[in-house]
Structure formats: C-alpha cells, structure tokens
Design a protein around this motif. Structure first.
Motif, PDB file in Angstrom:
ATOM      1  N   ARG A  42     -17.537  97.468  93.836  1.00  0.00           N
ATOM      2  CA  ARG A  42     -16.315  97.557  93.031  1.00  0.00           C
ATOM      3  C   ARG A  42     -16.614  97.267  91.571  1.00  0.00           C
ATOM      4  N   ASP A  43     -17.451  96.246  91.326  1.00  0.00           N
ATOM      5  CA  ASP A  43     -17.834  95.909  89.952  1.00  0.00           C
ATOM      6  C   ASP A  43     -18.588  97.064  89.293  1.00  0.00           C
ATOM      7  N   ARG A  51     -21.398  86.822  97.980  1.00  0.00           N
ATOM      8  CA  ARG A  51     -20.428  87.844  97.629  1.00  0.00           C
ATOM      9  C   ARG A  51     -20.520  89.017  98.596  1.00  0.00           C
ATOM     10  N   ARG A  98      -9.956  93.371  85.752  1.00  0.00           N
ATOM     11  CA  ARG A  98     -10.578  93.923  86.965  1.00  0.00           C
ATOM     12  C   ARG A  98     -11.969  93.327  87.174  1.00  0.00           C
ATOM     13  N   LEU A  99     -12.702  93.183  86.070  1.00  0.00           N
ATOM     14  CA  LEU A  99     -14.064  92.655  86.176  1.00  0.00           C
ATOM     15  C   LEU A  99     -14.051  91.167  86.540  1.00  0.00           C
ATOM     16  N   ARG A 149     -16.202  83.269  86.924  1.00  0.00           N
ATOM     17  CA  ARG A 149     -14.830  83.596  87.338  1.00  0.00           C
ATOM     18  C   ARG A 149     -13.862  82.450  87.055  1.00  0.00           C
ATOM     19  N   GLU A 154     -19.617  82.453  90.262  1.00  0.00           N
ATOM     20  CA  GLU A 154     -18.373  81.725  90.520  1.00  0.00           C
ATOM     21  C   GLU A 154     -17.932  80.983  89.259  1.00  0.00           C
ATOM     22  N   HIS A 159     -11.965  89.976  88.632  1.00  0.00           N
ATOM     23  CA  HIS A 159     -11.427  89.936  89.989  1.00  0.00           C
ATOM     24  C   HIS A 159     -10.027  89.327  90.035  1.00  0.00           C
ATOM     25  N   GLU A 204     -17.548  93.877  96.815  1.00  0.00           N
ATOM     26  CA  GLU A 204     -17.293  93.366  95.459  1.00  0.00           C
ATOM     27  C   GLU A 204     -18.321  93.911  94.480  1.00  0.00           C
TER      28      GLU A 204
END
Lengths: 427, 252
Positions: free
Chosen positions: A9-10, A2, B108-109, B82, B79, B111, A6
């Motif tokens: 941002r998290d 990652r 948002r969390l 998500r 992953e 992605h 990211e």
C-alpha cells in the motif's frame, strides 16, 4: 511485524504521488509525452514532404545533357533530342561542365558507328539533378539498344522478339510484413532505446535529488512508510515514465512510419504489416530497458547533492547507454548466444528480430535472464547506497567511485537509522 | 506518569572531511510527558537539530537509545515515525501538488484511517484558514501560506508527539504568533511537543521545561523557575550565559 499489505500500500501511495508530481513537470512532459507524440509525426511528415516535393521537382525538370561537339548526327543523340525532358548542349570539356553544374550529365560517345557505340555517362553523384539525368540517359540508351536490335533482326528476316535473349523482371518474395519489419527494424529499436532512456532521465534525477532540493525528503522519511517502500515506489515511477515514453514512441513511430513508407516508397501497392509478436516484444523490450536504465540512473543520481549535479552524473551514462543499441542498425548483427550478453544491444536486437519475425528462443531466454539479473544487481546496489545515511541526507559526494572509495576507506560508517541497531528491524 | 519521550545517553558522531570525527551530540538524556512542551534551547550548531533528527529517525544515533510512545528508536523506527509529526524550519513542500493533495498524501503515508482523511483535511484547512488556497499548487503560495500547509502536514495524522525544529525561523510576526498559538493549543489537547529554538522569549513563553544545549551537551534541564533558582539568574538569557560560561547548572 508489518503486514505485506501495508508495504504494498505504501509503495502504491508513493508511486501514485510521484506520478502526479512527475507528470506535472514540464521537462518530464516534454521528454515522456510530447517528444514521442509530436517528434516523429513532424519529422516523418517533413521528410515525406521534402522527398515528394524533391521528386516532383526533379520529374518536372529538364535534364541538361552535354555532348561532344559534332555528335548531333549520332542515332542515339537524335533519339534523345526528341525527348521532352532533355536539353542537349554541346560541350568541349564535359567533365568540368558537370563538375561546375553547367550541365547535369555528359554523354561521351566513343566510335563513329552511327548505329551504336559504347558510351560513358559523366555525372555528379552528389547532386540529385545529375543522378536523375544519369537515370534518364540509362533508360534512353537501353531503349535505343532494344530498338536497334529489333531493327537489325527484322532486316535479317527474324522476329524482333528474338533479339530479347536475357530479358529480366523483378519479383519481390518478401511479404508486406517482412518489408515493414525490415525497414522499421533498421530504425525502431534504436529510437525505442533512446526514447525509453530519455523517459527515465528526468524522473530518475527528480525523485531523489529533486526531493532534496525542494527540502521535502526529510518530511517524507519521517512518515510511517518504510524506506524500502519509498525507494520502490520511486523506482517504479521512473520505470513507468520510461515505459510510457517508449510505448508512445512505438505507437507514434508505427503510425507515422507506415504512412511515411507508403508515401515515399514503391512497394507494388501492397500495405505494410508487422508480425503479431512485434508490438508485444517491443513493449517488453521497453520495460526491460526502463527497468535496467532506471535502476542505474537512480543509483547515479542518488549521489548528487543538486539537480544540476544529478544531470552531470546521469547525462554521460544516458549517452553511453544508447550506444550498444546502434548494432541494431547494422543488418549483419543478430541476437545470438554471444550478443545476448551485451546489455541494451541484446534488447535492441530482440526488438529487431521481433519486427522481422525471427526470435531465436535460446538467445532470447539468455538475454531476458541476463537483463533481469543485471537489473536485480543494480537495484540491490542502489538499495544499499540509498540505505546509507550520508546519501540520504545528500552528502553522497557526486561520484559513485569517489563515494565507494571514501566508504571503503573509512570503514563502517553509520547507516541510516532504519538499520542502525544490530538487533533492529529493517524499516 | 510514564514519559512519552525518554532519551538516554543519546550521541551522534559525524565524519567530516576536514575536521575528522565530530561529536555533534554527546550523552544526551531527558524525558518529556503528555501535555508538555519540552524546549531544547541553544545557539546555532549546538546540536538541537541533530538531536531532533535522531528522534525523528532521520539520523541514526551513534550511542544511546530513546523511546517514543513506547516504541524503541532503534528497534521500531517505523512505529516511531507513525507516532510523531516532524517539522523543521527549512521543510519544503511539493510545489507541483496542491495543499489538499499534500495533506492527503501524508495522511495516507502515515496510515491515518482512510475513511477519516477527508474530514481531517477539512478540519485542518478550516483551522489554519487555508480554504482560499487549498487547491492552489504549493509553488504559488506565499511563505506564510506554505508554513501553514507545512504545520497541517506535520499534524495530519494526529500524532501524540510533535517534533518542531525551530518552526518559527524566517516567519513574520503574524504567522509566527499564529504558530505559537497553535502549539499552545495542541499542548492543551494533551500532546507532547519537542521544540527547539534559539529565541529565548519563545522558550520562556511556551516551554514547560527547558533543556539548555551547548556544543552537543545538555547543560541543564528544568522548568524556568527551577533554572532561575539553580542559577540565581532571572532571565533565560542570563541563565544561558551563566551555564555556557561554566556555571553550576546540573543536568536533571
């Protein structure tokens, strides 16, 4: 792999959400915003009013001065008799009369010399009215002594002023800044530590235990954000709440504290001010305290299964954490190489030093480094504990020592899925 | 067709203060494909929730492995998260946030593309009839309204796999029925749904394939017809009792 963007941002997403959640909670609003904003203005206003009213009331009150029977012919007594603020009352047992409040002070005159003799003032230091009577008597006796000496000198053909051999006046060399710093330095560091810690208290419990109780933690853990980002976001929320509480406390204290000191103190009509470094140092101190105590509180609270259990875990720590800051109230303590290693106390002493315009560089750097090191260690332990599966699912057991004993005794228990595989990547 | 979910020998052992080491799940293996509802059917305590929590990366497996949407459970947990939407019957909501705020936060969390979040939220608000309470704080919503928000929250990032742990538990008939219809709807969109329940009728109605789980073991896997044929029983209740009492069901 990652991207770091990211991860950041998290953290921001979790942080912003937590801030929204926390600042909609009544407890957090009370401890972080309302208490600092309203408490000090209210306390200082009320105290100032009481002091002003008390002083005004004392000034208007006539002091009841007791005298031995037959002392009315004494020159000093005749002089006091002419004072509007005194009422003379003959009394057989002055000590008892003062004790029961029948009179405010008793003037015990020894010797028969009508022009002057030694006097004992009997008063009750626990009663403001009695203390006021003592002060009045002091002034009257000094004035009488001055007049008697002048009269005596004149009678001998000397000037009256030659009687004044050791006259005295007071000149305060302290600048208004030093005065403000000294007076605020006695109170402000302790309250800053207490309020910053109070600001961290509820959020530290709520960000994890509250999530468990609301049953939102699992859905949060099942999102695409990494566990580390979630923990850091939550930790930053606690630190932010602590610093907000500390900053508001500082602003409120400075505004109302100066007003209070002006209203109750006599400082030659000069305005107080603070050294320029004071406010930035206080804010930095609040950040250090928030970061250190926030990490410790999150660590303790993470082991709780319920909010109530979280409160019982964190409350004793909260009370204990304020204790070291008490040293800042005592003028004898300063930030030195030794005190720089006492957590919380070092920050409180740094704050006081900044208010008084004196921060020794080496102890300051030591204190800063030591605090950062302690915070890093606590965060590392908290991060380790929060990676444990049993803690994440709310089976911490309610005590850090019990938890560590159980884990060490049990050996390697399964960790959270994020680090389960030896070949796995930490999420 | 490559299965989107492949579970191989999954196991979970807990340490319990009074019972010592407890094997909640043992050597579990199954597969599920796009456009399929795979049901885990079993009584309370059978290991359904533990299995789904492992697949949602909330718990770590003690043994075995799994892949979801091509990602390894142990190597790529982020992953995997998500790629899934996770919902359990006791999932809560942030009471101090409104429904829209909850959906935005999870989008948002997860992605989800930032420029499409607003549109996605409005689509779900409309789909679940949430317009009237979308700006009301969640702690003021009824159970049914909250469940709608929870489902919308689980699918906000449009994941290819949904993990639903007894999602209808505690819901009234109308809300429960609405949820079952939604599950059928997203199956029609080609999503894979892992669905646990102890209600046989739900499993019969929804599941393309059913895994019967008892005391942490998968006793049998197959379509309803296959299970009926293999057990010689007509109803799922009978099949279940037959397997639990030592029938000849063979895991596929």
């Amino acid at each position: 792999m990652r991207a770091p963007g990211e991860f950041l941002r998290d953290i921001v997403v979790v942080f912003v959400n937590e801030i929204r959640v926390q600042f909609r909670d009544g407890h957090v609003l009370l401890s972080t915003l309302l208490l600092p904003l309203l408490l000090y203005p209210l306390v200082f206003w009320a105290t100032g009013e009481f002091i002003t009213i008390g002083r005004g009331s004392l000034e208007k009150t006539r002091s009841r001065i007791g005298l031995p029977p037959g002392a009315t012919t004494h020159s000093l007594v005749r002089r006091i008799h002419d004072e509007k603020s005194a009422t003379l009352l003959p009394s057989e047992d002055g000590d008892a009369a003062v004790r029961i409040g029948e009179i405010d002070a008793y003037l015990d005159l020894r010797g028969e010399d009508p022009r002057g003799s030694d006097a004992t003032i009997i008063y009750d230091a626990s009663r403001p009215r009695s203390v006021a009577a003592r002060d009045r008597l002091n002034e009257w006796i000094l004035a009488a002594r001055r007049d008697a000496l002048a009269e005596s000198m004149t009678a001998k053909g000397l000037s009256a002023s030659s009687a004044s051999v050791f006259g005295r006046e007071y000149t305060n060399v302290a600048t208004p800044g030093q005065m403000g710093g000294y007076l605020l330095g006695l109170l402000l560091p302790l309250t800053m530590v207490a309020m910053t810690s109070m600001g961290a208290f509820y959020p530290a419990i709520d960000v994890l235990v509250g999530e468990r109780e609301r049953r939102t933690l699992e859905s949060l853990l099942a999102t695409g954000a990494s566990r580390s980002a979630i923990v850091v976001g939550k930790y930053l929320t606690v630190v932010a709440a602590a610093v907000v509480a500390g900053s508001l406390n500082l602003g409120s204290m400075l505004l109302t504290g100066f007003q209070f000191l002006r209203s109750v103190g006599d400082f030659g009509g000069e305005e107080f001010s603070l050294p320029p470094i004071a406010v930035p140092t206080m804010l930095l101190g609040s950040l250090l305290i928030g970061a250190l105590l926030g990490a410790a509180m999150i660590l303790l609270a993470s082991l709780a299964r319920t909010f109530k259990e979280g409160q019982s875990l964190v409350t004793p720590f909260y009370s204990l954490s304020i204790l070291p800051a008490v040293v800042a109230v005592f003028p004898g303590f300063r930030l030195t190489v030794g005190t720089a290693f006492i957590p919380i106390a070092n920050v409180a002493l740094t704050m006081r030093g900044a208010l008084q315009g004196e921060i020794p560089t080496v102890p300051l750097l030591l204190a800063l480094g030591w605090n950062l090191l302690l915070t890093a260690v606590l965060l590392a332990v908290a991060a380790w504990v929060l990676r444990q599966e049993d803690v994440l699912v709310g089976e911490g057991g309610g005590s850090l020592t019990q938890y560590l004993r159980r884990r060490l005794g049990r050996g390697a228990a399964p960790r959270a899925a994020v680090t389960a595989s030896s070949g796995g990547r930490r999420a | 067709m490559t299965p989107i979910v492949a579970v191989e020998g999954l196991g979970k052992t807990f340490h319990d203060k009074s019972r010592g080491h407890v094997q909640a799940v043992r050597d579990l293996s199954f597969e599920a494909r796009d456009g399929e509802i795979f049901g885990l059917l079993g009584p309370n305590g059978a290991g359904k929730t533990t299995t789904l929590r492992m697949l949602a990366t909330i718990l770590s497996p003690t043994t075995g492995s799994a892949t979801i949407a091509g990602h390894d459970l142990l190597r790529d947990p982020t992953e995997i998260r998500r790629s899934i939407g996770y919902l359990s019957s006791d999932t809560g909501l942030y009471g101090r946030l409104t429904s829209r705020e909850v959906l935005r936060f999870f989008a948002r969390l997860s992605h989800y593309p930032a420029e499409r979040i607003r549109e996605r939220i409005e689509t779900l608000v409309e789909r679940f009839g949430m317009a009237e309470f979308a700006d009301v704080r969640c702690d003021r919503l009824s159970t049914g309204m909250r469940q709608k928000v929870s489902i919308a929250r689980a699918v906000i990032h449009d994941p290819p796999v949904l993990i639903l742990d007894e999602p209808t538990a505690g819901l009234d008939i109308i809300v429960g029925e609405s949820l079952l219809r939604f599950i059928e709807e997203i199956r029609a969109q080609g999503k894979c749904i892992l669905f646990s329940t102890h209600v046989m009728r739900e499993a019969e109605r929804l599941c393309d394939r059913i895994g019967i789980i008892h005391e942490g073991r998968l006793l049998a896997v197959g379509t309803l017809a296959e299970l009926q044929e293999r057990s010689g029983k007509r109803y799922l209740e009978e099949i279940f009792v037959h397997l639990v009492e030592g029938g000849d069901g063979e895991p596929i």
